[in-house]
Write a protein that holds these residues in place. Structure first.
Motif, PDB file in Angstrom:
ATOM      1  N   VAL A   1       0.850  -1.181   0.000  1.00  0.00           N
ATOM      2  CA  VAL A   1       0.000   0.000   0.000  1.00  0.00           C
ATOM      3  C   VAL A   1       0.897   1.246   0.000  1.00  0.00           C
ATOM      4  CG1 VAL A   1      -1.804   1.245   1.226  1.00  0.00           C
ATOM      5  CG2 VAL A   1      -1.754  -1.271   1.283  1.00  0.00           C
TER       6      VAL A   1
ATOM      7  N   TYR B   1      -9.574   1.442   3.264  1.00  0.00           N
ATOM      8  CA  TYR B   1     -10.032   1.930   4.559  1.00  0.00           C
ATOM      9  C   TYR B   1      -9.098   3.056   5.002  1.00  0.00           C
ATOM     10  CZ  TYR B   1     -11.661  -2.941   4.339  1.00  0.00           C
ATOM     11  OH  TYR B   1     -12.200  -4.143   3.930  1.00  0.00           O
TER      12      TYR B   1
ATOM     13  N   TYR C   1      -7.880   5.325   8.361  1.00  0.00           N
ATOM     14  CA  TYR C   1      -7.863   5.403   9.826  1.00  0.00           C
ATOM     15  C   TYR C   1      -7.049   6.626  10.238  1.00  0.00           C
ATOM     16  CZ  TYR C   1      -9.349   0.484   9.683  1.00  0.00           C
ATOM     17  OH  TYR C   1     -10.036  -0.691   9.438  1.00  0.00           O
TER      18      TYR C   1
ATOM     19  N   PHE D   1     -11.221   4.270  13.026  1.00  0.00           N
ATOM     20  CA  PHE D   1     -11.784   4.106  11.693  1.00  0.00           C
ATOM     21  C   PHE D   1     -12.446   5.397  11.222  1.00  0.00           C
ATOM     22  CE2 PHE D   1     -13.940   2.262   8.165  1.00  0.00           C
ATOM     23  CZ  PHE D   1     -15.234   2.755   8.181  1.00  0.00           C
TER      24      PHE D   1
ATOM     25  N   TYR E   1     -14.710   3.592   4.746  1.00  0.00           N
ATOM     26  CA  TYR E   1     -14.429   2.373   3.986  1.00  0.00           C
ATOM     27  C   TYR E   1     -14.998   2.573   2.580  1.00  0.00           C
ATOM     28  CZ  TYR E   1     -15.564  -2.538   2.610  1.00  0.00           C
ATOM     29  OH  TYR E   1     -15.730  -3.740   1.953  1.00  0.00           O
TER      30      TYR E   1
ATOM     31  N   ASP F   1     -18.969   2.757   4.060  1.00  0.00           N
ATOM     32  CA  ASP F   1     -19.212   3.099   5.469  1.00  0.00           C
ATOM     33  C   ASP F   1     -18.400   4.339   5.795  1.00  0.00           C
ATOM     34  OD1 ASP F   1     -18.765   1.239   8.651  1.00  0.00           O
ATOM     35  OD2 ASP F   1     -19.454   3.271   8.239  1.00  0.00           O
TER      36      ASP F   1
ATOM     37  N   THR G   1     -11.032  -8.454  -1.054  1.00  0.00           N
ATOM     38  CA  THR G   1     -12.474  -8.593  -1.225  1.00  0.00           C
ATOM     39  C   THR G   1     -13.147  -8.299   0.109  1.00  0.00           C
ATOM     40  OG1 THR G   1     -12.597 -10.911  -0.544  1.00  0.00           O
ATOM     41  CG2 THR G   1     -12.056 -10.478  -2.862  1.00  0.00           C
ATOM     42  N   SER G   2     -14.464  -8.251   0.095  1.00  0.00           N
ATOM     43  CA  SER G   2     -15.176  -7.964   1.342  1.00  0.00           C
ATOM     44  C   SER G   2     -15.092  -9.137   2.310  1.00  0.00           C
ATOM     45  CB  SER G   2     -16.642  -7.636   1.054  1.00  0.00           C
ATOM     46  OG  SER G   2     -17.280  -8.735   0.426  1.00  0.00           O
ATOM     47  N   LEU G   3     -14.780 -10.343   1.784  1.00  0.00           N
ATOM     48  CA  LEU G   3     -14.670 -11.504   2.657  1.00  0.00           C
ATOM     49  C   LEU G   3     -13.230 -11.789   3.060  1.00  0.00           C
ATOM     50  CD1 LEU G   3     -17.280 -13.902   1.025  1.00  0.00           C
ATOM     51  CD2 LEU G   3     -17.546 -12.423   3.025  1.00  0.00           C
ATOM     52  N   GLU G   4     -12.317 -11.028   2.515  1.00  0.00           N
ATOM     53  CA  GLU G   4     -10.911 -11.204   2.875  1.00  0.00           C
ATOM     54  C   GLU G   4     -10.625 -10.344   4.089  1.00  0.00           C
ATOM     55  OE1 GLU G   4      -8.137 -11.265  -0.383  1.00  0.00           O
ATOM     56  OE2 GLU G   4      -6.702 -10.148   0.819  1.00  0.00           O
ATOM     57  N   SER G   5     -10.210 -10.995   5.144  1.00  0.00           N
ATOM     58  CA  SER G   5     -10.146 -10.290   6.417  1.00  0.00           C
ATOM     59  C   SER G   5      -8.933  -9.385   6.565  1.00  0.00           C
ATOM     60  CB  SER G   5     -10.174 -11.318   7.543  1.00  0.00           C
ATOM     61  OG  SER G   5      -9.276 -12.383   7.257  1.00  0.00           O
ATOM     62  N   THR G   6      -7.802  -9.771   5.990  1.00  0.00           N
ATOM     63  CA  THR G   6      -6.569  -9.058   6.287  1.00  0.00           C
ATOM     64  C   THR G   6      -6.538  -7.693   5.639  1.00  0.00           C
ATOM     65  OG1 THR G   6      -5.388 -11.154   6.439  1.00  0.00           O
ATOM     66  CG2 THR G   6      -4.058  -9.164   6.217  1.00  0.00           C
ATOM     67  N   GLN G   7      -6.274  -6.695   6.441  1.00  0.00           N
ATOM     68  CA  GLN G   7      -6.075  -5.335   5.943  1.00  0.00           C
ATOM     69  C   GLN G   7      -4.584  -5.006   6.055  1.00  0.00           C
ATOM     70  OE1 GLN G   7      -8.720  -2.356   7.576  1.00  0.00           O
ATOM     71  NE2 GLN G   7     -10.474  -3.736   7.519  1.00  0.00           N
ATOM     72  N   TYR G   8      -4.021  -4.579   4.941  1.00  0.00           N
ATOM     73  CA  TYR G   8      -2.610  -4.221   4.881  1.00  0.00           C
ATOM     74  C   TYR G   8      -2.498  -2.702   4.906  1.00  0.00           C
ATOM     75  CZ  TYR G   8      -2.090  -9.067   3.425  1.00  0.00           C
ATOM     76  OH  TYR G   8      -2.134 -10.435   3.375  1.00  0.00           O
ATOM     77  N   PHE G   9      -1.647  -2.205   5.807  1.00  0.00           N
ATOM     78  CA  PHE G   9      -1.551  -0.774   6.010  1.00  0.00           C
ATOM     79  C   PHE G   9      -0.441  -0.132   5.189  1.00  0.00           C
ATOM     80  CE2 PHE G   9      -4.401   0.608   9.417  1.00  0.00           C
ATOM     81  CZ  PHE G   9      -4.934  -0.602   9.799  1.00  0.00           C
TER      82      PHE G   9
END
Lengths: 114, 114
Positions: free
Chosen positions: A4, A33, A35, A45, A48, A56, A97-105
């Motif tokens: 990112v 996202y 933050y 947060f 999104y 959101d 994707t919306s089901l992929e949990s990992t967020q990379y900063f």
């Protein structure tokens, strides 16, 4: 495989000016996202987004702040008429994707308002 | 509203000792719990995560446990090293819901004394 990206890394503005922060997600990611991290505090947060859509924005102040993620180009967080209280580190994160949990900063943009 | 509490706020241990950080979440719909490590002036980096269908997960010296009934989850670091010194954040999220936003705890400053 670039991660990112955020720019600028540091931004100085005087009260009343506009701040424009940019975020390019990881390749293949379409979810972004934003933050905010105030000095000595945790991450809060703000918003999104998916391509061309705000999903959101419950954490975004109602006035002076806006965000977009156009079809082409980076996501932009825009702060109008900045005040000293806006001084903070602004991080963006991306996921695939919306089901992929990992967020990379990303590395963050440190905004200083004089 | 959604809330994540994190304790302790600071933790000092001797090199080689174990460190435990605890978090409590309020939204029973939360199903994803990541832990991030943030060094001074750097981006948050994911170190381990756990989904609600699992009670424990381990990755070398790091482990996370989840108690869904009590809405508690904890980070365990064994054989601590000076390079483990950083701020650690827990977070909670609802993957597959209307938003994937992360709700962060307030952070724990871990100092590993050599």
């Amino acid at each position: 495989n670039a991660g990112v990206m955020q720019n600028p890394r540091h931004l100085v503005r005087r009260r009343g000016q506009e701040a424009r922060l940019r975020c390019s997600p990881m390749k293949g990611h379409s979810h972004v996202y934003w933050y905010r991290q105030l000095p000595e505090e945790g991450l809060k947060f703000m918003v999104y987004l998916q391509k061309e859509n705000i999903i959101d924005e419950s954490g975004m102040p109602k006035e002076r702040f806006s965000a977009e993620f156009p079809k082409e180009g980076p996501s932009i967080l825009r702060i109008q008429q900045v005040v000293r209280g806006d001084s903070a580190a602004y991080f963006c994160a991306s996921s695939g994707t919306s089901l992929e949990s990992t967020q990379y900063f990303g590395p963050g943009t440190r905004l200083t308002v004089l | 509203g959604e809330n994540v509490e994190q304790h302790p706020s600071t933790l000092s241990v001797q090199e080689g000792d174990s460190a435990v950080i605890k978090c409590t979440y309020s939204d029973s719909a939360s199903n994803y719990f990541p832990w991030y490590k943030q060094e001074l002036g750097k981006r948050p980096q994911l170190i381990i995560d756990i989904r609600s269908n699992v009670g424990e997960k381990k990755d070398q010296r790091i482990a996370v446990t989840l108690n869904k009934t009590a809405k508690h989850f904890s980070l365990h670091i064994t054989e601590t090293q000076p390079e483990d010194s950083a701020v650690y954040f827990c977070a909670a999220s609802i993957i597959g819901g209307a938003t994937n936003k992360l709700i962060f705890g307030t952070g724990t400053l871990l100092a590993v004394q050599p």
